[in-house]
Design a protein around this motif. Structure first.
Motif, mmCIF file in Angstrom:
data_model
loop_
_atom_site.group_PDB
_atom_site.id
_atom_site.type_symbol
_atom_site.label_atom_id
_atom_site.label_comp_id
_atom_site.label_asym_id
_atom_site.label_seq_id
_atom_site.Cartn_x
_atom_site.Cartn_y
_atom_site.Cartn_z
ATOM 1 N N GLY A 13 -5.355 73.906 -24.448
ATOM 2 C CA GLY A 13 -4.714 74.447 -25.639
ATOM 3 C C GLY A 13 -5.664 74.395 -26.822
ATOM 4 N N LEU A 14 -5.105 74.351 -28.004
ATOM 5 C CA LEU A 14 -5.912 74.339 -29.225
ATOM 6 C C LEU A 14 -6.003 72.900 -29.725
ATOM 7 C CD1 LEU A 14 -7.462 76.086 -31.195
ATOM 8 C CD2 LEU A 14 -5.353 76.521 -32.419
ATOM 9 N N HIS A 15 -6.897 72.122 -29.098
ATOM 10 C CA HIS A 15 -7.044 70.710 -29.458
ATOM 11 C C HIS A 15 -8.070 70.562 -30.584
ATOM 12 C CE1 HIS A 15 -10.807 70.349 -27.136
ATOM 13 N NE2 HIS A 15 -10.217 71.185 -26.304
ATOM 14 N N ALA A 16 -8.437 69.347 -30.921
ATOM 15 C CA ALA A 16 -9.214 69.044 -32.129
ATOM 16 C C ALA A 16 -10.549 69.784 -32.240
ATOM 17 C CB ALA A 16 -9.443 67.541 -32.228
ATOM 18 N N ARG A 17 -11.368 69.776 -31.210
ATOM 19 C CA ARG A 17 -12.693 70.399 -31.328
ATOM 20 C C ARG A 17 -12.610 71.898 -31.579
ATOM 21 N NH1 ARG A 17 -15.713 73.055 -28.211
ATOM 22 N NH2 ARG A 17 -14.631 72.533 -26.298
ATOM 23 N N LYS A 57 -1.564 75.939 -23.890
ATOM 24 C CA LYS A 57 -1.943 77.113 -23.101
ATOM 25 C C LYS A 57 -0.749 78.058 -22.967
ATOM 26 C CE LYS A 57 -3.659 78.691 -18.685
ATOM 27 N NZ LYS A 57 -4.070 78.367 -17.340
ATOM 28 N N GLY A 58 -1.020 79.359 -23.109
ATOM 29 C CA GLY A 58 0.014 80.375 -22.977
ATOM 30 C C GLY A 58 0.685 80.754 -24.281
ATOM 31 N N ALA A 80 -15.040 83.010 -32.920
ATOM 32 C CA ALA A 80 -14.828 81.585 -32.634
ATOM 33 C C ALA A 80 -13.909 81.405 -31.426
ATOM 34 C CB ALA A 80 -14.254 80.874 -33.852
ATOM 35 N N ILE A 81 -12.861 82.199 -31.333
ATOM 36 C CA ILE A 81 -11.944 82.109 -30.196
ATOM 37 C C ILE A 81 -12.678 82.440 -28.896
ATOM 38 C CG2 ILE A 81 -9.948 83.246 -29.111
ATOM 39 C CD1 ILE A 81 -8.625 83.233 -31.888
ATOM 40 N N THR A 82 -13.522 83.462 -28.933
ATOM 41 C CA THR A 82 -14.287 83.848 -27.753
ATOM 42 C C THR A 82 -15.325 82.789 -27.399
ATOM 43 O OG1 THR A 82 -13.989 86.181 -28.292
ATOM 44 C CG2 THR A 82 -15.789 85.653 -26.794
ATOM 45 N N THR A 83 -16.082 82.330 -28.389
ATOM 46 C CA THR A 83 -17.138 81.333 -28.169
ATOM 47 C C THR A 83 -16.580 80.029 -27.616
ATOM 48 O OG1 THR A 83 -18.433 82.267 -29.983
ATOM 49 C CG2 THR A 83 -18.983 80.024 -29.312
ATOM 50 N N GLU A 84 -15.437 79.622 -28.126
ATOM 51 C CA GLU A 84 -14.823 78.361 -27.694
ATOM 52 C C GLU A 84 -14.037 78.513 -26.390
ATOM 53 O OE1 GLU A 84 -15.150 75.280 -29.047
ATOM 54 O OE2 GLU A 84 -16.589 76.154 -30.441
ATOM 55 N N GLY A 85 -13.907 79.738 -25.877
ATOM 56 C CA GLY A 85 -13.164 79.973 -24.645
ATOM 57 C C GLY A 85 -11.683 79.669 -24.793
ATOM 58 N N LEU A 86 -11.153 79.964 -25.985
ATOM 59 C CA LEU A 86 -9.763 79.626 -26.284
ATOM 60 C C LEU A 86 -8.741 80.652 -25.833
ATOM 61 C CD1 LEU A 86 -10.073 78.208 -29.883
ATOM 62 C CD2 LEU A 86 -9.501 76.987 -27.802
ATOM 63 N N GLY A 87 -9.115 81.917 -25.879
ATOM 64 C CA GLY A 87 -8.083 82.904 -25.583
ATOM 65 C C GLY A 87 -8.621 84.306 -25.466
ATOM 66 N N GLU A 88 -7.663 85.203 -25.409
ATOM 67 C CA GLU A 88 -7.982 86.628 -25.278
ATOM 68 C C GLU A 88 -7.062 87.441 -26.139
ATOM 69 O OE1 GLU A 88 -5.473 87.242 -21.187
ATOM 70 O OE2 GLU A 88 -7.582 86.787 -21.032
#
Length: 88
Positions: A13-17, A57-58, A80-88
């Motif tokens: 999910g969207l944790h601290a880092r 997640k989700g 940032a979302i792409t670089t961190e592999g957070l989502g699409e």
């Protein structure tokens, strides 16, 4: 105002880092940048606000930016979302 919706795909999910990476991505912009998730909206420039949402997640998140550099701010969030592999 510009906005874009993302789905969080990271297992953690969207944790601290990654939350810190998102906040850092927008702090240099003058635009107001908000993150909306789970029926709540917070200032994306506030790490405490972002963390308070407990995004897993989700979850679908909507990023909105309003101001003179809104387009650039939204592009920075997307990178940032792409670089961190957070989502699409």
């Amino acid at each position: 105002m510009v906005e874009k919706t993302f789905t969080i795909t990271s297992e953690a999910g969207l944790h601290a880092r990654p939350a810190t990476a998102l906040v850092n991505a927008v702090n240099s912009f003058t635009a107001d940048v908000n993150l909306e998730a789970n029926g709540r909206t917070v200032n994306l420039k506030s790490i405490m606000g972002v963390m308070s949402l407990g995004i897993s997640k989700g979850t679908q998140v909507k990023i909105s930016a309003s101001g003179s550099d809104e387009e650039a701010a939204l592009e920075a969030v997307e990178r940032a979302i792409t670089t961190e592999g957070l989502g699409e």
